[in-house]
Scaffold this motif. Sequence first.
Motif, PDB file in Angstrom:
ATOM      1  N   GLU A   1       0.778  -1.224  -0.064  1.00 47.63           N
ATOM      2  CA  GLU A   1      -0.105  -0.008  -0.149  1.00 47.63           C
ATOM      3  C   GLU A   1       0.870   1.309   0.222  1.00 47.63           C
ATOM      4  N   TYR A   2       2.100   1.230   0.196  1.00 45.69           N
ATOM      5  CA  TYR A   2       3.003   2.094   0.254  1.00 45.69           C
ATOM      6  C   TYR A   2       4.109   2.289  -0.549  1.00 45.69           C
ATOM      7  N   LEU A   3       3.915   1.794  -2.070  1.00 44.97           N
ATOM      8  CA  LEU A   3       5.304   1.697  -2.718  1.00 44.97           C
ATOM      9  C   LEU A   3       5.448   3.021  -3.146  1.00 44.97           C
ATOM     10  N   SER A   4       4.614   4.085  -3.406  1.00 44.64           N
ATOM     11  CA  SER A   4       4.920   5.334  -3.773  1.00 44.64           C
ATOM     12  C   SER A   4       6.191   6.069  -2.624  1.00 44.64           C
ATOM     13  N   GLU A   5       5.678   5.816  -1.333  1.00 40.91           N
ATOM     14  CA  GLU A   5       6.500   6.598  -0.454  1.00 40.91           C
ATOM     15  C   GLU A   5       7.689   5.499  -0.332  1.00 40.91           C
ATOM     16  N   VAL A   6       7.812   4.287  -0.800  1.00 41.87           N
ATOM     17  CA  VAL A   6       9.159   3.372  -0.696  1.00 41.87           C
ATOM     18  C   VAL A   6      10.093   3.912  -1.814  1.00 41.87           C
ATOM     19  N   LEU A   7       9.255   4.305  -2.912  1.00 39.57           N
ATOM     20  CA  LEU A   7      10.237   4.629  -4.124  1.00 39.57           C
ATOM     21  C   LEU A   7      10.763   5.936  -3.733  1.00 39.57           C
ATOM     22  N   ALA A   8       9.812   7.002  -3.144  1.00 40.80           N
ATOM     23  CA  ALA A   8      10.154   8.391  -2.850  1.00 40.80           C
ATOM     24  C   ALA A   8      11.686   8.349  -2.052  1.00 40.80           C
ATOM     25  N   SER A   9      11.771   7.370  -1.242  1.00 41.79           N
ATOM     26  CA  SER A   9      12.833   7.243  -0.099  1.00 41.79           C
ATOM     27  C   SER A   9      14.134   7.214  -1.124  1.00 41.79           C
ATOM     28  N   GLY A  10      14.182   6.747  -2.283  1.00 39.08           N
ATOM     29  CA  GLY A  10      15.447   6.736  -3.191  1.00 39.08           C
ATOM     30  C   GLY A  10      16.147   5.391  -3.178  1.00 39.08           C
TER      31      GLY A  10
ATOM     32  N   LYS B   1       2.212   6.483 -12.307  1.00 39.83           N
ATOM     33  CA  LYS B   1       2.995   7.875 -11.441  1.00 39.83           C
ATOM     34  C   LYS B   1       2.025   8.407 -10.203  1.00 39.83           C
ATOM     35  N   GLU B   2       1.877   9.641 -10.253  1.00 42.50           N
ATOM     36  CA  GLU B   2       1.296  10.324  -8.927  1.00 42.50           C
ATOM     37  C   GLU B   2      -0.256   9.949  -9.116  1.00 42.50           C
ATOM     38  N   LYS B   3      -0.804   9.211 -10.171  1.00 44.20           N
ATOM     39  CA  LYS B   3      -2.200   9.162 -10.019  1.00 44.20           C
ATOM     40  C   LYS B   3      -2.264   7.598  -9.499  1.00 44.20           C
ATOM     41  N   TYR B   4      -1.322   6.784  -9.327  1.00 46.91           N
ATOM     42  CA  TYR B   4      -1.201   5.720  -8.754  1.00 46.91           C
ATOM     43  C   TYR B   4      -2.008   5.314  -7.632  1.00 46.91           C
ATOM     44  N   LYS B   5      -2.850   4.137  -7.362  1.00 45.90           N
ATOM     45  CA  LYS B   5      -3.508   3.809  -6.266  1.00 45.90           C
ATOM     46  C   LYS B   5      -3.464   2.338  -6.068  1.00 45.90           C
ATOM     47  N   CYS B   6      -3.006   2.092  -4.744  1.00 44.54           N
ATOM     48  CA  CYS B   6      -2.950   0.654  -4.621  1.00 44.54           C
ATOM     49  C   CYS B   6      -4.270  -0.153  -4.632  1.00 44.54           C
ATOM     50  N   ARG B   7      -4.502  -1.266  -5.463  1.00 51.75           N
ATOM     51  CA  ARG B   7      -5.730  -1.788  -5.687  1.00 51.75           C
ATOM     52  C   ARG B   7      -6.017  -2.809  -4.650  1.00 51.75           C
ATOM     53  N   GLN B   8      -7.111  -2.947  -4.087  1.00 51.64           N
ATOM     54  CA  GLN B   8      -7.807  -3.923  -3.025  1.00 51.64           C
ATOM     55  C   GLN B   8      -7.525  -5.225  -3.541  1.00 51.64           C
ATOM     56  N   GLU B   9      -7.361  -5.672  -4.747  1.00 51.09           N
ATOM     57  CA  GLU B   9      -7.203  -7.136  -5.243  1.00 51.09           C
ATOM     58  C   GLU B   9      -5.999  -7.527  -4.953  1.00 51.09           C
ATOM     59  N   TRP B  10      -4.810  -6.669  -5.027  1.00 53.44           N
ATOM     60  CA  TRP B  10      -3.480  -6.939  -4.721  1.00 53.44           C
ATOM     61  C   TRP B  10      -3.551  -7.283  -3.112  1.00 53.44           C
ATOM     62  N   ILE B  11      -4.061  -6.332  -2.377  1.00 56.99           N
ATOM     63  CA  ILE B  11      -3.783  -6.613  -0.950  1.00 56.99           C
ATOM     64  C   ILE B  11      -4.754  -8.026  -0.615  1.00 56.99           C
ATOM     65  N   ASP B  12      -5.807  -8.152  -1.334  1.00 52.97           N
ATOM     66  CA  ASP B  12      -6.390  -9.639  -1.189  1.00 52.97           C
ATOM     67  C   ASP B  12      -5.674 -10.602  -1.582  1.00 52.97           C
ATOM     68  N   GLU B  13      -4.867 -10.497  -2.640  1.00 57.67           N
ATOM     69  CA  GLU B  13      -3.916 -11.526  -3.153  1.00 57.67           C
ATOM     70  C   GLU B  13      -2.863 -12.035  -2.127  1.00 57.67           C
ATOM     71  N   LEU B  14      -2.464 -10.821  -1.380  1.00 59.99           N
ATOM     72  CA  LEU B  14      -1.439 -11.255  -0.376  1.00 59.99           C
ATOM     73  C   LEU B  14      -1.908 -11.815   0.711  1.00 59.99           C
ATOM     74  N   GLY B  15      -3.117 -11.829   0.820  1.00 62.09           N
ATOM     75  CA  GLY B  15      -4.075 -12.632   1.898  1.00 62.09           C
ATOM     76  C   GLY B  15      -4.214 -13.975   1.555  1.00 62.09           C
ATOM     77  N   THR B  16      -4.224 -14.299   0.390  1.00 64.29           N
ATOM     78  CA  THR B  16      -4.393 -15.766   0.016  1.00 64.29           C
ATOM     79  C   THR B  16      -3.441 -16.536   0.466  1.00 64.29           C
ATOM     80  N   VAL B  17      -1.985 -16.265   0.627  1.00 68.94           N
ATOM     81  CA  VAL B  17      -0.930 -17.024   1.176  1.00 68.94           C
ATOM     82  C   VAL B  17      -0.681 -16.775   2.750  1.00 68.94           C
ATOM     83  N   SER B  18      -0.441 -17.871   3.065  1.00 71.17           N
ATOM     84  CA  SER B  18      -0.114 -17.947   4.880  1.00 71.17           C
ATOM     85  C   SER B  18       0.612 -16.398   5.244  1.00 71.17           C
ATOM     86  N   ASN B  19      -0.133 -15.993   6.080  1.00 74.10           N
ATOM     87  CA  ASN B  19       0.459 -14.722   6.755  1.00 74.10           C
ATOM     88  C   ASN B  19       0.102 -14.594   8.447  1.00 74.10           C
TER      89      ASN B  19
END
Length: 407
Positions: A234-243, A277-295
């Motif tokens: 959910e925070y990839l923009s912030e991660v990339l902005a760190s350099g 780029k700046e229009k990017y928003k994390c999609r719920q389907e990606w968050i759900d995908e990561l919930g399909t594997v053991s966590n």
Amino acid sequence: MHKPELLIPAGNLEKLRTAILYGADAVYTGVEGLSLRTGSAEMTVEDLAQGVNEAHLKGVRIYAAVNTFSRNADLDQAKKIIPKLATIGIDAVIVSEPGMLRLIKSLAPQLPVHLSTQANTTNLEAVRFWQDQGVRRIILGRELNLKEVGEIAAAVPEMELEIFIHGAMCMAYSGRCYLSAFRNKRSANEGDCSQPCRWEYLLYESTRPSDPFIIEEDERYSYLLSSKDLCLIEYLSEVLASGVTSLKIEGRMKSAYYVAVVTRTYRQALDTLMRQKEKYKCRQEWIDELGTVSNRGYTAGFAFSEEKINETNQEIKYIQTHEPAGKVLNYDTENKRILFSVRNRIKIGDCLEILLPENIVAIKIISITDRNGNNLSEAHSGSEIYIPFEHEIQMGVFARQQINNHS
Ligand code: SF4
């Protein structure tokens, strides 16, 4: 916006091939006897050579971890293996202590060196120190927040920086912990943690052994020491902005199926971010995908935290919504069917989701045939079967099933 590297764990050739198929830019693996992971997460030099060839053919880089905390007795093994790593074309080696770095600089000075997170680099003077020693990349301590990462990237722009964006975390500082060695003789400090901090504990008073004192977090157990898993999708923009240069997924001990799910999800998210780029928003389907594997429930870890403690999950054990059904071994174009290696029980009528790199295709199993042409009503883990499928499909693609989809 710079394009970051998506770096995927590949403890063996199957995981390496899966990572490449689903979109890794680079993979990392252990070297037999010299890495901080054991058995299932290390490769022989021969397998590594094969892996380098396959990865380079697809433009994927491959890094080899030689990040054991070497004792004197380990050095002879290191002296034998390091020159071979240079010969087979490994893109970099990952070290965690100065002795191994010194050996590499004398035996194979052309090999680029990455400094492991185990070296626990947490400030820019430490980064400059390692730069002076000829280190090309530093995998920063997981305890840093993104503001601190950004400060380091701005102050030492010529150093490649790598951070973890997904995977298991640990209650011990940089994994330095004796709990696993103490409980069942598997040392976390040698890469073999059995994760006893995640087990269920009750506290007994010696005079009343039948009357346990419950350290109450839910009705039965305490998971006080059990960290949630890191997830920064959910925070990839912030991660990339760190350099940072490289985004690392944890999990050399995890399965090839896990590699498939996590790689394809982050690949899609990163590609979308680079396009939008700046229009990017994390999609719920990606968050759900990561919930399909053991966590164990996800957290942003230290990314935005000023506090220097980790977040535990006191309520739940492992969560997952899906399990692997199997892997495509081949496609029979003549009979329009998949040769499928089964990883769990499947039966006629079950619904499978085929995880193509770009999308997911749902199919209902209408027939199962074994290699001898016999019709089956169900198939079990380890068997190889044919199931009908209209479209040609790549070898190595995984399929999954919702848990409780089959009775
Ligand atoms: S036992 Fe738990 S706290 Fe200790 S190293 Fe393993 S994962 Fe970390």
